[in-house]
Design a protein around this motif. Structure first.
Motif: not given
Length: 142
Positions: A67-76
């Motif tokens: 997932t990517a948003d303005g703050e960064g990434l979320v990775v499994v």
């Protein structure tokens, strides 16, 4: 008060691959029962069934791999956990392409300097190069 929703990009395991893993796990479970007279065949079919079932459970528990948003990434991370990576910690986003014999493999590589996160087309549901391009554009805002 008005809330602004910032864009969020998500890449997930394709549902058809999840269904295929479940069907294959069930088929190998049936094959295990049918081959109980042949210990080697039963062990092989049973082990295959368990591996496919574990992979399917992971896809159910953590279908969104990136997932990517303005703050960064979320990775499994791990079996079904996740980790937030702020954009400032992401040093490089690239696609690693390898060709062996007649097979070509691509992996999306997200390098933070301290860790490298790898994703295949099967993790993302789309080609790795497409995700890398979208992440670079999203990060720079262009």
């Amino acid at each position: 008060m008005t809330e602004t929703s910032e864009p969020v990009l998500r890449w997930r395991v394709r549902r058809d691959l999840l269904v295929m893993k479940i069907v294959a796990a069930l088929a190998f479970a049936v094959l295990t029962v049918l081959t109980l007279g042949d210990p080697r065949g039963a062990i092989l079919a049973g082990a295959t069934s368990v591996v496919l079932a574990v992979l399917a459970v992971r896809d159910v528990l953590a279908p969104v791999r990136l997932t990517a948003d303005g703050e960064g990434l979320v990775v499994v991370k791990g079996f079904a956990g996740s980790e937030r990576l702020p954009w400032r910690s992401v040093e490089r986003i690239r696609v690693d392409t390898r060709t062996r014999f007649t097979s070509r493999t691509e992996l999306l590589e997200i390098d933070t300097g301290e860790s490298i996160h790898l994703f295949s087309r099967f993790d993302l549901g789309v080609p790795c190069r497409q995700v890398a391009d979208e992440l670079r554009s999203f990060r720079t805002g262009s």
